[in-house]
Design an enzyme around this catalytic site. Structure first.
Site, short mmCIF file in Angstrom:
data_model
loop_
_atom_site.label_atom_id
_atom_site.label_comp_id
_atom_site.label_asym_id
_atom_site.label_seq_id
_atom_site.Cartn_x
_atom_site.Cartn_y
_atom_site.Cartn_z
N PRO A 1 0.79 -1.22 0.00
CG PRO A 1 -0.09 -1.14 2.12
CD PRO A 1 0.98 -1.74 1.34
CD GLU A 2 3.03 3.31 -4.14
OE1 GLU A 2 3.10 4.50 -4.45
OE2 GLU A 2 3.38 2.39 -4.90
NE ARG B 1 18.60 15.77 -0.39
CZ ARG B 1 18.19 14.65 0.22
NH1 ARG B 1 18.53 13.49 -0.23
NH2 ARG B 1 17.46 14.75 1.29
#
Length: 278
Positions: free
Chosen positions: A2-3, A157
DNA sequence: CTTACGGCCTGTACGC
DNA sequence: TGCGTACAGGCCGTAA
């Protein structure tokens, strides 16, 4: 498994079925989940009433009055099932690790074959300080998440966009599927460095993340109703993905003749279109 | 500080 | 049929 959209769907299903339910007793499996159940969990929950059902990222938080909050995470294979009335015909399955019985005979069963999930308790009013929750990034569907925040956190990043968006400290709730889908819709390559994003890119990406999640929740919600009506189970919705699991098939972007590809990034499958994503 | 990687568990699908 | 391998929607600890 599940997200965010699936967890939100489960949250709504639990709220629909269990608001105000009083816990008669709790049965816990012998071995815990990713970590052991908290000490005396069953005793502490006896007699408690479920009053509210929250979600933060992929975490579920159930308010149980003076007993505090049940903190639950479904890991990869976790599932909640509500059995509405009479549990007499129910037999405990091999992977049913927590069974809540309510006054009146209803059941809530937590099933998790791989045991990557979490079930824990936090003191009343302190669920936001629960360590794993306190460290989460902004909720993607709330105002605290926007293009500006995304731009700021992405700057300098070097990590690939895929890993960047999977990092729950950056943004809470995205998983492998919706990262692939949001990047495809934003036409950004998963292997591209996060720090390479310009403001115009983060505008688009923040927007596609919100779109993809909102659409998935809408689809999940409607499926849930049908499914819950049938047998009380909280199911995961089926969604038409643009790239996830579609390697070798045609890209769905209008006017794009690309073929979806699969690659592996830090041990996880990534699906993308090399033609329309840059 | 950031980034990469292995490990945790079990089930399922697929090739030989 | 059996066996081995790859893979699965997540996260954490460790090391560089």
């Amino acid at each position: 498994m599940p997200e965010l959209p699936e967890v939100e769907t489960v949250r709504r299903g639990l709220a629909d079925g269990l608001s105000g339910a009083r816990i008669y007793d709790v049965m816990l499996g012998a071995h815990g989940l990713r970590k052991p159940f908290p000490a005396n969990m069953a005793d502490r929950l006896q007699g408690a009433v479920m009053t509210a059902f929250r979600r933060r990222g992929k975490y579920l938080i159930i308010d149980v009055g003076e007993a505090g909050h049940i903190i639950a995470h479904l890991g990869m294979s976790g599932r909640f099932t509500i059995l509405p009335a009479d549990g007499r015909n129910w037999n405990r399955g091999k992977h049913d690790h927590a069974v809540f019985r309510f006054d009146g005979g209803g059941l809530l069963v937590y099933t998790d074959p791989r045991r990557f999930g979490i079930m824990d308790l936090s003191p009343p009013g302190e669920w936001e300080q629960y360590p794993a929750i306190a460290g989460l990034g902004p909720e993607p569907l709330e105002d605290g998440f926007n293009a500006k925040i995304l731009y700021q956190t992405a700057s300098n990043r070097r990590t690939p966009l895929k890993s960047f968006l999977l990092d729950q400290k950056i943004i809470a709730g995205l998983g492998n599927i919706y990262v692939c889908e949001a990047l495809h819709r934003a036409r950004l390559l998963p292997q591209r460095q996060a720090g390479s994003l310009k403001p115009r890119h983060t505008e688009i990406l923040a927007s596609t993340i919100k779109q993809v999640l909102t659409e998935a929740i809408a689809a999940g919600g409607s499926t849930l109703k049908d499914y819950a009506h049938a047998d009380g189970e909280l199911g995961y919705f089926q969604h038409q993905f643009a790239v996830y699991g579609r390697d070798g098939q045609n890209c769905k972007t209008p006017g794009c003749n690309g073929i979806v590809e699969r690659m592996v990034q830090s041990g996880r499958s990534t699906f993308f279109c090399p033609s329309c994503q840059q």
